[in-house]
Design a protein around this motif. Structure first.
Motif, PDB file in Angstrom:
ATOM      1  N   GLY A  90       7.767   4.513  -0.576  1.00 57.70           N
ATOM      2  CA  GLY A  90       6.334   4.770  -0.528  1.00 57.70           C
ATOM      3  C   GLY A  90       5.652   4.377   0.762  1.00 57.70           C
ATOM      4  O   GLY A  90       4.429   4.500   0.869  1.00 57.70           O
ATOM      5  N   GLU A  91       6.408   3.907   1.773  1.00 60.01           N
ATOM      6  CA  GLU A  91       5.823   3.525   3.057  1.00 60.01           C
ATOM      7  C   GLU A  91       6.645   4.138   4.187  1.00 60.01           C
ATOM      8  O   GLU A  91       7.853   4.360   4.044  1.00 60.01           O
ATOM      9  N   PHE A  92       5.977   4.392   5.314  1.00 60.24           N
ATOM     10  CA  PHE A  92       6.677   4.876   6.499  1.00 60.24           C
ATOM     11  C   PHE A  92       7.131   3.683   7.325  1.00 60.24           C
ATOM     12  O   PHE A  92       6.324   2.880   7.793  1.00 60.24           O
ATOM     13  N   TYR A 102       8.961   7.434  12.321  1.00 64.00           N
ATOM     14  CA  TYR A 102       8.881   6.715  11.049  1.00 64.00           C
ATOM     15  C   TYR A 102       9.491   7.566   9.944  1.00 64.00           C
ATOM     16  O   TYR A 102       9.291   8.788   9.894  1.00 64.00           O
ATOM     17  N   VAL A 103      10.208   6.923   9.032  1.00 59.76           N
ATOM     18  CA  VAL A 103      10.766   7.605   7.872  1.00 59.76           C
ATOM     19  C   VAL A 103      10.196   6.970   6.603  1.00 59.76           C
ATOM     20  O   VAL A 103       9.884   5.770   6.582  1.00 59.76           O
ATOM     21  N   LEU A 104      10.046   7.770   5.576  1.00 59.72           N
ATOM     22  CA  LEU A 104       9.444   7.305   4.333  1.00 59.72           C
ATOM     23  C   LEU A 104      10.483   6.590   3.472  1.00 59.72           C
ATOM     24  O   LEU A 104      11.512   7.161   3.125  1.00 59.72           O
ATOM     25  N   LYS A 112      -8.506   1.156  -1.686  1.00 58.72           N
ATOM     26  CA  LYS A 112      -7.416   1.674  -2.496  1.00 58.72           C
ATOM     27  C   LYS A 112      -6.150   1.758  -1.674  1.00 58.72           C
ATOM     28  O   LYS A 112      -6.147   2.297  -0.558  1.00 58.72           O
ATOM     29  N   VAL A 113      -5.057   1.196  -2.187  1.00 56.14           N
ATOM     30  CA  VAL A 113      -3.790   1.156  -1.456  1.00 56.14           C
ATOM     31  C   VAL A 113      -2.680   1.612  -2.397  1.00 56.14           C
ATOM     32  O   VAL A 113      -2.627   1.220  -3.559  1.00 56.14           O
ATOM     33  N   VAL A 114      -1.788   2.472  -1.872  1.00 55.64           N
ATOM     34  CA  VAL A 114      -0.635   2.936  -2.628  1.00 55.64           C
ATOM     35  C   VAL A 114       0.585   2.176  -2.152  1.00 55.64           C
ATOM     36  O   VAL A 114       0.895   2.131  -0.962  1.00 55.64           O
ATOM     37  N   LYS A 115       1.266   1.526  -3.100  1.00 51.59           N
ATOM     38  CA  LYS A 115       2.481   0.776  -2.761  1.00 51.59           C
ATOM     39  C   LYS A 115       3.704   1.588  -3.126  1.00 51.59           C
ATOM     40  O   LYS A 115       3.710   2.332  -4.100  1.00 51.59           O
TER      41      LYS A 115
END
Length: 399
Positions: free
Chosen positions: A321-323, A316-318, A396-399
């Motif tokens: 903000g997501e892999f 997976y690559v970032l 809590k979720v980071v987008k």
């Protein structure tokens, strides 16, 4: 009575020997620096002497006094070096000479030999102290390398050894300017002064086998995106302890649809190691390069120090903000990818949870219905989560 009083003052007992260390460091005093009788036929003294010190041992035995030196290795002095400082025969010879000073222990044994512990093999000299005291290199017994640390700000410097050779670098300029891209295995020569322009605290590592020098201490700047976190990798070991950022690694594979991240509490990251750096969104994090750091066992974040081609689904690559599963292509130098098995096409979220007992993790994104409750951190409900931090279905979720 006069003779007895004199002998008592000098600390001499008839039939026994008393020893003193006398030299240029104490104006050749025959009483200022006495050896301690250890009661087993050996005598010791620990004292600090300066560079370029000449000395002898002054022996008093009854009414007999003797100046003891060493066999000649030069025109006037017996040079004690790092490789020549044990079981030296004490004879009525030439002065001893130590090029590089410091705290040393001198021991005389029953066979009338001298051993000197604490010999400094190399020192760093420079304009940082007007070429005066110097900074001693300390041996790392596990590697055989020698390390010294010094704060510099445009200073010139060189390295000197016990034989008096001044080591520098070779260049067409007036000074051999060391910079971040040229700081590993620099060949030491009897050449020009070294110079580092950028202010900072640097660690110098000397390899005596091939007389090469490695320098650490430059600052590494990491620019973070709006999410406030990014993968990172550096060819050198790094110290983030004073950066104001947090750093994480991934010691586990995917378990229960998540990869648990471990915070590196010390802030010390080994060379060529993939990590996640967390700080302020759109901010810059500054770390310091160091000589070494403990390995991070089992880390699934693989860092690259050169542009590296990745195969499809290699991990997976970032992105944003997501892999995301790797689709093939080139991962830029200084980044890292998550080397775990790709089981489906879903991206993975990075969740930096602050709740006690809730681990920081990279988690598989679950399908969200249109009626999912999405709130900003300020408690305002929104229809769609854009980039940022949200509370979605109570999490809590980071987008």
């Amino acid at each position: 009575m006069t003779t007895a009083l004199l002998l008592a003052v000098c600390g001499v007992t008839w039939g026994e020997a008393t020893y003193y260390l006398a030299g240029s460091f104490n104006e050749w005093s025959t009483s200022a620096n006495a050896f301690t009788d250890n009661g087993n036929g050996s005598y010791t003294i620990t004292t600090t002497i300066g560079d370029n010190t000449t000395f002898k041992v002054f022996k008093v035995e009854g009414e007999t006094t003797t100046w003891l030196g060493g066999a000649s290795e030069g025109e006037t002095s017996y040079y004690i070096t790092y490789g020549n400082h044990t079981n030296i025969a004490l004879v009525n010879g030439n002065n001893f000479f130590i090029r590089l000073g410091g705290e040393m222990t001198f021991t005389i044994t029953t066979d009338m030999t001298l051993t000197v512990d604490g010999i400094v093999p190399y020192k760093l000299y420079g304009s940082f102290d007007e070429w005066q005291a110097g900074v001693p290199f300390v041996e790392d017994k596990t590697t055989g390398l020698f390390n010294a640390t010094q704060a510099l700000s445009g200073d010139q410097f060189k390295i000197v050894d016990t034989s008096g050779i001044w080591y520098g670098g070779e260049t067409d300029d007036d000074n051999y300017k060391i910079h971040e891209g040229w700081c590993t295995d620099i060949t030491l020569k009897n050449g020009k002064n070294f110079k580092i322009e950028e202010a900072g605290t640097y660690t110098f590592t000397l390899n005596p086998d091939n007389m090469t020098l490695t320098v650490r201490g430059w600052k590494a700047d990491i620019t973070l995106p709006s999410s406030g976190y990014a993968t990172y990798c550096n060819a050198y070991a790094l110290d983030f302890s004073n950066s104001g950022a947090e750093v994480f690694y991934a010691p586990n594979g995917i378990v229960d649809n998540q990869v648990k991240l471990e915070k590196i509490e010390s802030g010390l990251v080994p060379a060529a190691t993939g990590i996640i750096v967390k700080g302020t969104g759109n901010g810059t994090v500054t770390a310091t390069t160091i000589y070494s750091a403990d390995e991070l066992t089992g880390n699934k974040l693989v860092g690259v120090t050169t542009d590296t081609d990745l195969a499809e689904n290699q991990g997976y690559v970032l992105k944003n903000g997501e892999f995301h599963p790797c689709s093939g292509g080139t991962l830029k130098a200084g980044k890292a990818y998550l080397a775990v098995e790709v089981t489906n096409s879903k991206p993975l979220q990075v969740a930096f949870d602050n709740e006690e007992g809730t681990p920081t993790a990279i988690r598989e994104i679950s399908n969200q219905s249109e009626n999912a409750a999405i709130y900003t951190l300020g408690g305002v409900r929104v229809k769609k989560a854009e980039k940022g931090v949200y509370i979605i279905n109570g999490k809590k979720v980071v987008k």
